[in-house]
Design a protein around this motif. Structure first.
Motif, mmCIF file in Angstrom:
data_model
loop_
_atom_site.group_PDB
_atom_site.id
_atom_site.type_symbol
_atom_site.label_atom_id
_atom_site.label_comp_id
_atom_site.label_asym_id
_atom_site.label_seq_id
_atom_site.Cartn_x
_atom_site.Cartn_y
_atom_site.Cartn_z
ATOM 1 N N UNK A 145 0.837 -1.207 0.000
ATOM 2 C CA UNK A 145 0.000 0.000 0.000
ATOM 3 C C UNK A 145 0.867 1.250 0.000
ATOM 4 N N UNK A 146 1.932 1.248 0.800
ATOM 5 C CA UNK A 146 2.774 2.433 0.916
ATOM 6 C C UNK A 146 3.648 2.627 -0.325
ATOM 7 N N UNK A 147 4.052 1.537 -0.970
ATOM 8 C CA UNK A 147 4.744 1.667 -2.246
ATOM 9 C C UNK A 147 3.832 2.326 -3.268
ATOM 10 N N UNK A 148 2.584 1.844 -3.334
ATOM 11 C CA UNK A 148 1.619 2.412 -4.269
ATOM 12 C C UNK A 148 1.349 3.879 -3.965
ATOM 13 N N UNK A 173 1.988 9.761 -5.290
ATOM 14 C CA UNK A 173 2.401 11.122 -4.957
ATOM 15 C C UNK A 173 3.577 11.589 -5.812
ATOM 16 N N UNK A 174 4.487 10.679 -6.136
ATOM 17 C CA UNK A 174 5.624 11.064 -6.972
ATOM 18 C C UNK A 174 5.181 11.410 -8.389
ATOM 19 N N UNK A 175 4.175 10.703 -8.896
ATOM 20 C CA UNK A 175 3.609 11.040 -10.205
ATOM 21 C C UNK A 175 2.899 12.389 -10.135
ATOM 22 N N UNK A 176 2.103 12.575 -9.105
ATOM 23 C CA UNK A 176 1.346 13.809 -8.931
ATOM 24 C C UNK A 176 2.259 15.019 -8.831
ATOM 25 N N UNK A 207 4.599 8.067 -15.837
ATOM 26 C CA UNK A 207 3.872 6.796 -15.869
ATOM 27 C C UNK A 207 4.716 5.643 -16.406
ATOM 28 N N UNK A 208 5.629 5.944 -17.329
ATOM 29 C CA UNK A 208 6.439 4.891 -17.926
ATOM 30 C C UNK A 208 7.411 4.262 -16.929
ATOM 31 N N UNK A 209 7.661 4.944 -15.824
ATOM 32 C CA UNK A 209 8.616 4.449 -14.829
ATOM 33 C C UNK A 209 7.963 3.589 -13.753
ATOM 34 N N UNK A 210 6.639 3.576 -13.699
ATOM 35 C CA UNK A 210 5.947 2.928 -12.583
ATOM 36 C C UNK A 210 6.334 1.460 -12.436
ATOM 37 N N UNK A 211 6.278 0.708 -13.518
ATOM 38 C CA UNK A 211 6.535 -0.727 -13.449
ATOM 39 C C UNK A 211 7.941 -1.015 -12.928
#
Length: 272
Positions: free
Chosen positions: A232-235, A240-243, A249-253
């Motif tokens: 949950x905390x990773x997500x 927040x880092x995206x926001x 978005x391309x770095x999420x995976x």
């Protein structure tokens, strides 16, 4: 009632041979008038010696920030302990802010204070008012140079920094948050005081670290603090880092994968 003589400043440093670094740290006051405990992680030909009664020095030949903090804790003797590094500058009359906080709120075991950056601005986004207890976000955002504790509270609860975390280890950040969380889990009452104790001119470890490595470390930190809730905390961090535009978005995976790798390595190699 606490007074100046009850404060002991625990300084982690490396390879020092004289007190010039203290002169830089105490530009606005006289370091000789404070109780200092210095852990100098060094080599045999770089020894620091103190002939001043109020300054205790321990030259040690093992490295790691959490090791240094724990050695300081084990050897501290005064009532109020201030954690700090050798690259800070204490504000004028900072000790009065510490004394006032502990005298006003005697049931608290520790406090998180503020610090300034090199431009003289608050280094982080802090709460604006006194907080009797820390939120989970404030725990995660804690830095060791913000923390002051009652020595008795820490020793009675047998609290130490986790040697798996901090500079000099695989997981080079997060030891402060883990320490504060451990304190609260042991029943210690820790508040927040909106007062600045010092300025810190250097970039923090996090600011100097690649985003991928931050996520690798945070995966381990979140698991250490939250257990099965770490996902949950990773997500939440990814959101927040995206926001805030820190990642796209391309770095999420890949960053999610780095966090899982960090968690897995911690589980397999952690020092008990």
């Amino acid at each position: 009632m606490y007074q100046k003589s009850d404060i002991e400043i625990l300084i982690s440093t490396m390879n020092q041979t004289n007190f010039e670094f203290l002169e830089r740290m105490f530009l606005l006051s006289d370091y000789r008038k404070f109780n200092l405990l210095i852990i100098n992680q060094t080599v045999a030909d770089k020894i620091l010696i103190s002939n001043i009664e109020s300054i205790k020095v321990f030259n040690v030949y093992e490295f790691g920030l959490s090791i240094s903090r724990n050695l300081a804790l084990n050897n501290a003797t005064k009532k109020l302990l201030v954690f700090t590094d050798d690259d800070v500058v204490f504000q004028q009359k900072f000790e009065k802010k510490i004394i006032k906080a502990f005298n006003l709120f005697p049931k608290h075991d520790g406090f998180r204070f503020q610090f300034l950056n090199s431009q003289g601005n608050l280094a982080k986004k802090y709460p604006r008012t006194f907080q009797s207890n820390l939120t989970q976000f404030e725990i995660l955002n804690a830095s060791s140079v913000e923390l002051v504790f009652k020595n008795k509270s820490l020793k009675e609860s047998n609290l130490h920094f986790d040697l798996n975390f901090g500079l000099g280890t695989t997981f080079l950040m997060g030891e402060e948050a883990i320490f504060v969380d451990d304190c609260i889990n042991k029943g210690l009452k820790i508040g927040f005081v909106p007062q600045q104790l010092l300025s810190h001119s250097q970039q923090t470890t996090g600011n100097r670290t690649l985003v991928s490595e931050i996520y690798f470390v945070q995966g381990a930190v979140f698991y250490r603090i939250f257990g099965k809730m770490y996902l949950f905390w990773i997500a939440l961090k990814l959101f927040f880092d995206i926001k805030q535009g820190k990642i796209n978005f391309l770095e999420i995976k890949q960053l999610y994968k780095e966090a899982i790798n960090g968690k897995n390595l911690y589980v397999n190699t952690s020092r008990l």
